[in-house]
Structure formats: C-alpha cells, structure tokens
Design an enzyme around this catalytic site. Structure first.
Site, PDB file in Angstrom:
ATOM      1  N   GLU A  38     -22.776 -51.279  70.593  1.00 24.40           N
ATOM      2  CA  GLU A  38     -21.973 -51.360  69.372  1.00 24.40           C
ATOM      3  C   GLU A  38     -22.061 -52.747  68.735  1.00 24.40           C
ATOM      4  O   GLU A  38     -22.152 -52.872  67.516  1.00 24.40           O
ATOM      5  CB  GLU A  38     -20.513 -51.014  69.682  1.00 24.40           C
ATOM      6  N   HIS A  56     -24.556 -49.489  59.963  1.00 21.79           N
ATOM      7  CA  HIS A  56     -24.255 -49.495  61.401  1.00 21.79           C
ATOM      8  C   HIS A  56     -24.927 -48.304  62.082  1.00 21.79           C
ATOM      9  O   HIS A  56     -25.570 -48.461  63.131  1.00 21.79           O
ATOM     10  CB  HIS A  56     -22.735 -49.438  61.597  1.00 21.79           C
ATOM     11  N   GLU A  57     -24.796 -47.130  61.488  1.00 22.42           N
ATOM     12  CA  GLU A  57     -25.398 -45.930  62.077  1.00 22.42           C
ATOM     13  C   GLU A  57     -26.920 -46.000  62.028  1.00 22.42           C
ATOM     14  O   GLU A  57     -27.599 -45.580  62.970  1.00 22.42           O
ATOM     15  CB  GLU A  57     -24.897 -44.670  61.365  1.00 22.42           C
ATOM     16  N   HIS A  76     -28.123 -48.017  64.881  1.00 24.26           N
ATOM     17  CA  HIS A  76     -28.194 -47.218  66.110  1.00 24.26           C
ATOM     18  C   HIS A  76     -29.524 -46.469  66.166  1.00 24.26           C
ATOM     19  O   HIS A  76     -30.190 -46.429  67.201  1.00 24.26           O
ATOM     20  CB  HIS A  76     -27.050 -46.202  66.144  1.00 24.26           C
TER      21      HIS A  76
END
Length: 288
Positions: free
Chosen positions: A220, A139-140, A143
């Site tokens: 997100e 997930h990071e 980003h």
C-alpha cells in the site's frame, strides 16, 4: 447471500479440480514428500486459480458495470484518466468498471498487469472531487503496474502451503504420541484427526495472515508513492484525508478489499491489510 453462494460454489469447484490433479499425479500423503506435494498443490493451486478467476469473480460478486461505451461525461473522463495513467505506467489499458455502493472505495484485480480491471464505487466517484478520484485511480494503477496481484498470490501460496503442511505434520505427531501413550495404540481416529487438523489450520492461519498482512501494508505504501508520481503528491494526500474523514468501509469482500484504496479498520494493526490512513498520509508528507 449471492456472494456467499458464489464463494461456496467456486471453492467447491476448486477443491474438485485439485482433487483430480492429486489423483492423476498419484500423490501419497502418508509420506513427508507426498504430504508436501499435497500441501503445495492445494496451497498454490487454490491461490492461482483464485487469481485466474479474479476478474470474473469481481464482476459477479460486486455487480460491476464495465464501461465500454461511456454514458456521460463522468464515465468518459474515468476512461480517459485510466488510459492516460496506464500509458504512463507502461501497462495495457485495464477494464474499467463502476459498482453501486455508498462507501468510498476502489480496487484493482486481474491475473496480470496486462490483463487487469480497475473498479470504483459510485460513492467514491460522486463523493470525491476530480483530483481526489484521479489520485485513487493512480493508486490502483500503481498496484497493477507493480504486479501486486501476482506478488500477493505467490505470498499467499507459500503461507497456504505452510499452513496445510504443518497442520498435518503436527496432527500426525499428536496421533503417534497418543498411539504410543495409550494401551489401545490407536492414536487419533478419522474424525478426531480431521478436527485436530482444522484447529491447527486455524491457529497456523492466524500466524500466516499476519505475514500476508505485513506484505500487503508494504504494498500500500508503494502504491501511494506510485500514485503521487502519476497524479501528484498533493492529490493523493487529499484523497487519503477524504477517506480518513469518511465512514468506515465494510461492504467489499475480503479478497477484493486487499487491493482496495481503503481497507477495513481493526484494533490489531498486525492483521490490517492497509496501514492506518494517518500513517499513509504521514509517509507521503515525509517523502516530500
């Protein structure tokens, strides 16, 4: 206390630098064009200086321990996992760090996708299983690969400029109205004008924060989808479900929490930087 002092010193330094820029450029804030330049310098300037300093600020405010030489198998696995995901995402290997906190959270920061940092809390690293941690890292890394740090900085710069500009325009209108309406014809004095500007910046800032939070929530969902691609949909759903059942997060500074896996909960969803975990889980399940 250390975070507050560091925040105040940093912002004071930013104000001094931008004030020098204003002086060098000779910006006249008494004209509409000059006021707009003033608003843009402070709106975008503050946002981009914060972005440039984001890794430095994170390391010092969060007490990050950057992993250079892994001390155990867990740290070695952490580095190897991030390296693999960075290669999959087509970005340079970010710095990887751990910070001591019981909350389960992680965040990414940095001035660009090829100059970034990914940090995880000790609570997350040792409170989740390997598949769930892998999904959070993915997930990071999503980003980072999506360039979300720069995108959100641009959005923040636009809304900052709007807030600074409109607050002073409206304050000038009020001052002119009072000068025409009162016999003295003085309008708003120095302190009164400053007080009105502050109040208007707060009001416009609330509106602006709603806009920034909206884009943050979209980001997100994209990062969740990217994590599903990098690590697997079932792993990402499991990680979000673990976060949903865990304690409420609240230790991370606001400028870091916007890029965290788990945002602060709020009564007003309009002001949330992260969608409710239930909606994020549902979006992943529906996408399947």
């Amino acid at each position: 206390m250390k975070r507050v002092v560091l925040f105040l010193i940093t912002n004071l330094a930013v104000m001094v630098v931008l004030s020098i820029v204003m002086s060098v450029l000779g910006v006249n804030t008494r004209t509409t064009g000059g006021l707009l330049v003033f608003a843009a310098i402070f709106g975008f300037g503050g946002a981009f200086i914060s972005l440039a300093m984001s890794k430095w600020m994170a390391k010092r405010s969060m007490g990050l321990e950057v992993i250079t030489n892994p001390r155990d198998n867990t740290e070695r696995w952490l580095l190897e996992t991030v390296a693999r995901q960075a290669q999959q995402a087509g970005v340079k290997m970010p710095e990887v760090a751990i910070y001591q906190s019981p909350e389960m959270n992680a965040f990414a920061t940095g001035p660009s996708k090829n100059n970034s940092l990914v940090a995880v809390s000790s609570g997350l690293l040792y409170g989740m299983n390997a598949d769930e941690v892998e999904a959070v890292l993915a997930h990071e890394m999503s980003h980072v690969a999506n360039g979300d740090m720069v995108t959100l900085t641009l959005i923040q710069g636009v809304v900052n400029t709007f807030v600074i500009f409109m607050a002073r325009v409206v304050a000038n209108i009020i001052s002119n109205f009072l000068s025409n309406d009162e016999e003295e014809g003085e309008g708003l004095g120095g302190l009164a004008y400053f007080a009105v500007v502050i109040v208007l910046e707060i009001l416009f800032g609330i509106l602006a924060s709603i806009i920034v939070a909206y884009f943050s929530r979209i980001r997100e969902y994209r990062a969740d989808a990217g994590a599903a691609t990098l690590a697997g949909r079932s792993k990402m759903i499991a990680a979000l479900e673990r976060l949903r059942n865990g304690p409420e997060t609240g230790e991370m500074p606001a400028n870091m929490s916007a890029f965290g896996i788990n945002g602060k909960r709020s009564m007003a969803e309009l002001l949330m930087s992260h969608p409710p975990l239930e909606k994020r889980i549902a979006a992943l399940k529906n996408a399947a």
